[in-house]
Design an enzyme around this catalytic site. Sequence first.
Site, PDB file in Angstrom:
ATOM      1  CD  GLU A 147      -3.043   1.141   2.152  1.00 35.53           C
ATOM      2  OE1 GLU A 147      -2.951   0.337   3.102  1.00 35.53           O
ATOM      3  OE2 GLU A 147      -4.017   1.904   1.978  1.00 35.53           O
ATOM      4  CD  GLU A 241      -8.467   1.928   4.664  1.00 35.86           C
ATOM      5  OE1 GLU A 241      -7.828   1.093   5.290  1.00 35.86           O
ATOM      6  OE2 GLU A 241      -7.944   2.651   3.791  1.00 35.86           O
TER       7      GLU A 241
HETATM    8 MN    MN Z   1      -5.928   2.216   2.853  1.00 41.63          MN
END
Ligand code: MN
Length: 292
Positions: A147, A241
């Site tokens: 990420e 998210e």
């Molecule tokens: Mn994230």
Amino acid sequence: MNKLGIHALVWAGGWSHDECALAIEQTAKIGYDYIEIPALDPNSIDVDFTRKQLEKANLGVTLSLGLAPEADISSEDPDKIARGEATLQDAVALARDVGSAHVCGILHSAFTKYYHPPTQKGIENAVEVLRRIGEQAQKNGITIGLEVVNRYESNVLNTAAQAVAFCKQIDSPNVKVHLDTYHMNIEENDVMSAMIETGDYLNYFHVGESHRGYLGTGSINFDNVFRSLVYAGYTGPITFESFSSAVVNQELASILGIWRNLWSDGYDLAVHAKSFMEAQLKSARESILARA
Ligand code: MN
């Protein structure tokens, strides 16, 4: 077609049996394809119970985590590197056991605010560990998603271009790039070109608002984001998210700076996010067809 998922922290701050059952049941009820479980400590997840709940709800699963500072594979401390590699091995084993094809998140460094840039040796250490983790992942049919996060959460990968270059160094077919709109909004010069240039390296995607609350209520241009996903030919998972002080996991809250109550009804938030993402994907696909 992209599968749509939601981060478990919309439902619960931990993963007790009650929290696990509730999060999975609610996610399936709304019609998401999968739930993303935060697995900062992979050994704390009850595999059999989680798997049973997923099967009962006919729901898919992915795992995400960030390495602790004492398990930093981008450091120059052999003990920290060894702890980080062990955590990543445990995460891949957990993914295999719970039925997840994805392990994503801040797997390339610690998930923390650094006060110095990474060192060349530290980057080499992370590359070596992730090459071995990539082999383990490949054997188990799992893909690692690194990420790209903002500068306050890692000093190793802050832009998509850095992540692609890093993956090329690792050179493992199962180690790819995970992008997140919240972080791109802070670090990228141009979100659309960053996503399109990531191309085939893009393997996991987080959709989050500029303040991490309700989609469409912040400053991110989601028309551009979803068109870029379609332009890039991205067919992988898309996870919503969001974080609010209404549901707190102390470990995450302290690093992410979750101080504000951006929502209190996780169910309403989750229903809205799913319809928002579906509408955006539909519009993006139609806009491309209209150009043809
Ligand atoms: Mn994230």
